[in-house]
Write a protein that holds these residues in place. Sequence first.
Motif, PDB file in Angstrom:
ATOM      1  N   ARG A 157       0.868  -1.187   0.000  1.00  0.00           N
ATOM      2  CA  ARG A 157       0.000   0.000   0.000  1.00  0.00           C
ATOM      3  C   ARG A 157       0.894   1.223   0.000  1.00  0.00           C
ATOM      4  O   ARG A 157       1.739   1.380   0.872  1.00  0.00           O
ATOM      5  N   LYS A 158       0.647   2.109  -0.957  1.00  0.00           N
ATOM      6  CA  LYS A 158       1.519   3.279  -1.123  1.00  0.00           C
ATOM      7  C   LYS A 158       0.685   4.465  -1.566  1.00  0.00           C
ATOM      8  O   LYS A 158       0.164   4.484  -2.673  1.00  0.00           O
ATOM      9  N   LEU A 159       0.545   5.455  -0.663  1.00  0.00           N
ATOM     10  CA  LEU A 159      -0.168   6.696  -0.975  1.00  0.00           C
ATOM     11  C   LEU A 159      -1.539   6.433  -1.599  1.00  0.00           C
ATOM     12  O   LEU A 159      -1.892   7.005  -2.632  1.00  0.00           O
ATOM     13  N   GLY A 160      -2.305   5.563  -0.968  1.00  0.00           N
ATOM     14  CA  GLY A 160      -3.654   5.290  -1.446  1.00  0.00           C
ATOM     15  C   GLY A 160      -3.740   4.289  -2.569  1.00  0.00           C
ATOM     16  O   GLY A 160      -4.839   3.924  -2.983  1.00  0.00           O
ATOM     17  N   ARG A 161      -2.614   3.836  -3.092  1.00  0.00           N
ATOM     18  CA  ARG A 161      -2.603   2.847  -4.157  1.00  0.00           C
ATOM     19  C   ARG A 161      -2.162   1.498  -3.604  1.00  0.00           C
ATOM     20  O   ARG A 161      -1.486   1.429  -2.588  1.00  0.00           O
ATOM     21  N   GLU A 162      -2.544   0.455  -4.288  1.00  0.00           N
ATOM     22  CA  GLU A 162      -2.122  -0.895  -3.904  1.00  0.00           C
ATOM     23  C   GLU A 162      -1.559  -1.595  -5.137  1.00  0.00           C
ATOM     24  O   GLU A 162      -2.093  -1.461  -6.240  1.00  0.00           O
ATOM     25  N   PHE A 163      -0.464  -2.321  -4.942  1.00  0.00           N
ATOM     26  CA  PHE A 163       0.067  -3.145  -6.023  1.00  0.00           C
ATOM     27  C   PHE A 163       0.720  -4.376  -5.401  1.00  0.00           C
ATOM     28  O   PHE A 163       1.021  -4.404  -4.208  1.00  0.00           O
ATOM     29  N   LEU A 164       0.900  -5.389  -6.215  1.00  0.00           N
ATOM     30  CA  LEU A 164       1.429  -6.667  -5.746  1.00  0.00           C
ATOM     31  C   LEU A 164       2.895  -6.805  -6.129  1.00  0.00           C
ATOM     32  O   LEU A 164       3.302  -6.416  -7.226  1.00  0.00           O
ATOM     33  N   VAL A 165       3.661  -7.357  -5.204  1.00  0.00           N
ATOM     34  CA  VAL A 165       5.070  -7.654  -5.435  1.00  0.00           C
ATOM     35  C   VAL A 165       5.238  -9.170  -5.340  1.00  0.00           C
ATOM     36  O   VAL A 165       4.943  -9.762  -4.298  1.00  0.00           O
ATOM     37  N   ALA A 166       5.666  -9.797  -6.414  1.00  0.00           N
ATOM     38  CA  ALA A 166       5.849 -11.249  -6.408  1.00  0.00           C
ATOM     39  C   ALA A 166       6.981 -11.638  -5.472  1.00  0.00           C
ATOM     40  O   ALA A 166       7.965 -10.902  -5.324  1.00  0.00           O
ATOM     41  N   ILE A 167       6.843 -12.781  -4.838  1.00  0.00           N
ATOM     42  CA  ILE A 167       7.879 -13.273  -3.931  1.00  0.00           C
ATOM     43  C   ILE A 167       9.225 -13.374  -4.651  1.00  0.00           C
ATOM     44  O   ILE A 167      10.275 -13.079  -4.089  1.00  0.00           O
ATOM     45  N   ASP A 168       9.199 -13.757  -5.933  1.00  0.00           N
ATOM     46  CA  ASP A 168      10.442 -13.903  -6.694  1.00  0.00           C
ATOM     47  C   ASP A 168      11.169 -12.582  -6.892  1.00  0.00           C
ATOM     48  O   ASP A 168      12.352 -12.567  -7.228  1.00  0.00           O
ATOM     49  N   GLU A 169      10.473 -11.460  -6.694  1.00  0.00           N
ATOM     50  CA  GLU A 169      11.112 -10.150  -6.842  1.00  0.00           C
ATOM     51  C   GLU A 169      11.839  -9.711  -5.576  1.00  0.00           C
ATOM     52  O   GLU A 169      12.629  -8.772  -5.612  1.00  0.00           O
ATOM     53  N   VAL A 170      11.567 -10.363  -4.459  1.00  0.00           N
ATOM     54  CA  VAL A 170      12.207 -10.000  -3.192  1.00  0.00           C
ATOM     55  C   VAL A 170      13.628 -10.554  -3.196  1.00  0.00           C
ATOM     56  O   VAL A 170      13.844 -11.753  -3.336  1.00  0.00           O
ATOM     57  N   GLU A 171      14.610  -9.679  -3.068  1.00  0.00           N
ATOM     58  CA  GLU A 171      16.016 -10.081  -3.133  1.00  0.00           C
ATOM     59  C   GLU A 171      16.563 -10.465  -1.762  1.00  0.00           C
ATOM     60  O   GLU A 171      17.328 -11.397  -1.643  1.00  0.00           O
ATOM     61  N   TRP A 172      16.167  -9.735  -0.738  1.00  0.00           N
ATOM     62  CA  TRP A 172      16.539 -10.076   0.621  1.00  0.00           C
ATOM     63  C   TRP A 172      15.643  -9.349   1.602  1.00  0.00           C
ATOM     64  O   TRP A 172      14.926  -8.415   1.241  1.00  0.00           O
ATOM     65  N   LEU A 173      15.640  -9.809   2.838  1.00  0.00           N
ATOM     66  CA  LEU A 173      14.820  -9.248   3.896  1.00  0.00           C
ATOM     67  C   LEU A 173      15.719  -8.920   5.082  1.00  0.00           C
ATOM     68  O   LEU A 173      16.662  -9.662   5.384  1.00  0.00           O
ATOM     69  N   GLN A 174      15.401  -7.826   5.758  1.00  0.00           N
ATOM     70  CA  GLN A 174      16.217  -7.398   6.892  1.00  0.00           C
ATOM     71  C   GLN A 174      15.332  -6.957   8.041  1.00  0.00           C
ATOM     72  O   GLN A 174      14.399  -6.163   7.858  1.00  0.00           O
ATOM     73  N   ALA A 175      15.612  -7.472   9.239  1.00  0.00           N
ATOM     74  CA  ALA A 175      14.894  -7.045  10.427  1.00  0.00           C
ATOM     75  C   ALA A 175      15.269  -5.610  10.761  1.00  0.00           C
ATOM     76  O   ALA A 175      16.441  -5.230  10.711  1.00  0.00           O
ATOM     77  N   SER A 176      14.270  -4.804  11.098  1.00  0.00           N
ATOM     78  CA  SER A 176      14.508  -3.403  11.446  1.00  0.00           C
ATOM     79  C   SER A 176      13.521  -3.009  12.535  1.00  0.00           C
ATOM     80  O   SER A 176      12.406  -2.561  12.241  1.00  0.00           O
ATOM     81  N   GLY A 177      13.928  -3.214  13.790  1.00  0.00           N
ATOM     82  CA  GLY A 177      13.045  -2.890  14.904  1.00  0.00           C
ATOM     83  C   GLY A 177      11.816  -3.764  14.884  1.00  0.00           C
ATOM     84  O   GLY A 177      11.896  -5.002  14.874  1.00  0.00           O
ATOM     85  N   ASN A 178      10.637  -3.134  14.831  1.00  0.00           N
ATOM     86  CA  ASN A 178       9.373  -3.863  14.804  1.00  0.00           C
ATOM     87  C   ASN A 178       8.905  -4.167  13.389  1.00  0.00           C
ATOM     88  O   ASN A 178       7.762  -4.567  13.196  1.00  0.00           O
ATOM     89  N   TYR A 179       9.768  -3.964  12.424  1.00  0.00           N
ATOM     90  CA  TYR A 179       9.428  -4.200  11.025  1.00  0.00           C
ATOM     91  C   TYR A 179      10.460  -5.106  10.371  1.00  0.00           C
ATOM     92  O   TYR A 179      11.567  -5.279  10.868  1.00  0.00           O
ATOM     93  N   VAL A 180      10.070  -5.669   9.243  1.00  0.00           N
ATOM     94  CA  VAL A 180      10.981  -6.382   8.361  1.00  0.00           C
ATOM     95  C   VAL A 180      10.967  -5.645   7.032  1.00  0.00           C
ATOM     96  O   VAL A 180       9.898  -5.452   6.435  1.00  0.00           O
ATOM     97  N   ASN A 181      12.118  -5.196   6.588  1.00  0.00           N
ATOM     98  CA  ASN A 181      12.212  -4.491   5.305  1.00  0.00           C
ATOM     99  C   ASN A 181      12.402  -5.499   4.178  1.00  0.00           C
ATOM    100  O   ASN A 181      13.328  -6.301   4.207  1.00  0.00           O
ATOM    101  N   LEU A 182      11.514  -5.436   3.197  1.00  0.00           N
ATOM    102  CA  LEU A 182      11.623  -6.269   2.005  1.00  0.00           C
ATOM    103  C   LEU A 182      12.392  -5.471   0.954  1.00  0.00           C
ATOM    104  O   LEU A 182      11.951  -4.389   0.553  1.00  0.00           O
ATOM    105  N   HIS A 183      13.529  -5.968   0.521  1.00  0.00           N
ATOM    106  CA  HIS A 183      14.352  -5.254  -0.457  1.00  0.00           C
ATOM    107  C   HIS A 183      13.975  -5.747  -1.846  1.00  0.00           C
ATOM    108  O   HIS A 183      14.179  -6.915  -2.187  1.00  0.00           O
TER     109      HIS A 183
END
Length: 294
Positions: free
Chosen positions: A191-217
């Motif tokens: 969800r981004k500025l009132g819009r929604e779009f899908l990100v395929a799992i295959d597009e995620v290159e890596w994930l990083q823990a950041s406090g109470n969030y996980v950043n999807l790169h």
Amino acid sequence: MPTEPLSYQRYLPWKPWVEAGLWTALILANFLGNSLTTLIDLRRFGAGSAAWEPVVWEGTSALVWLLVLIPGLAWFTGRFPLYWHLWRQRLALYLAASMVMCLVHVLAMVGLRELAYRAMGGNYDFGSWPRGLGYEYLKDARDFAGAVVLMEGYRFLMRRWQGEASLPGSGVEEDGPAAGPAPRPERFLVRKLGREFLVAIDEVEWLQASGNYVNLHVRGRDYPLRSTLARVEEQLDPRRFARIHRSHVVALAQVVSIEPLDSGDARVHLKDGSVLPCSRRYRQALRERFDAQG
């Protein structure tokens, strides 16, 4: 998903300066306004205080807020965010934090005032400590609440601008124990500025823990997902993703090479040029995964 550079990405190098500038401007404006009104009141009621005294009173308070309390509060609210569904559990913690903040504020500003008065050849008297602390807490509690609202509101807007991710129907973005095993997702909803779009799992290159969030790169962008890395890892296909560090999970298809280090750890080089840490705990398992594939 759009591929042009996002304005949020261009904002990132300026983000610390903008945040520091906004807090400095806010505290400076408050300092000037309070100094002027206090001086006017002293003149109106015929108090015998010198003109520099209100400046010292308000200036020492502003200095402690700017250099100590705002950075401390930013860390605290980042570490223990006041989510709507957790406000009852966090209320006592925030109440205790407001008291600690007030005590630090009073002790620091009284110390600075004593130094300033001594430099001017005078003597500063805070008065009755129980009464003074009670009076200061009433003001500090209000300022504490206002700062928390500003910080959380700003972070909310930043997440909306950056784009906040979730796993549709999985419940992985919720805090607390999972209801049970969920099917492995094939995409994230952003969800981004009132819009929604899908990100395929295959597009995620890596994930990083950041406090109470996980950043999807994803393609040079980070999308925060409110969860723990362990919870997200449970939802990912272990044939496609591997844990390489306590704060990193990598897509195996993105790994180019593994560089061993003398410490026993390693560096993982990815196709996009990123280099991620790999702790010795996960290094051998990662090598075995690639040996088995090769």
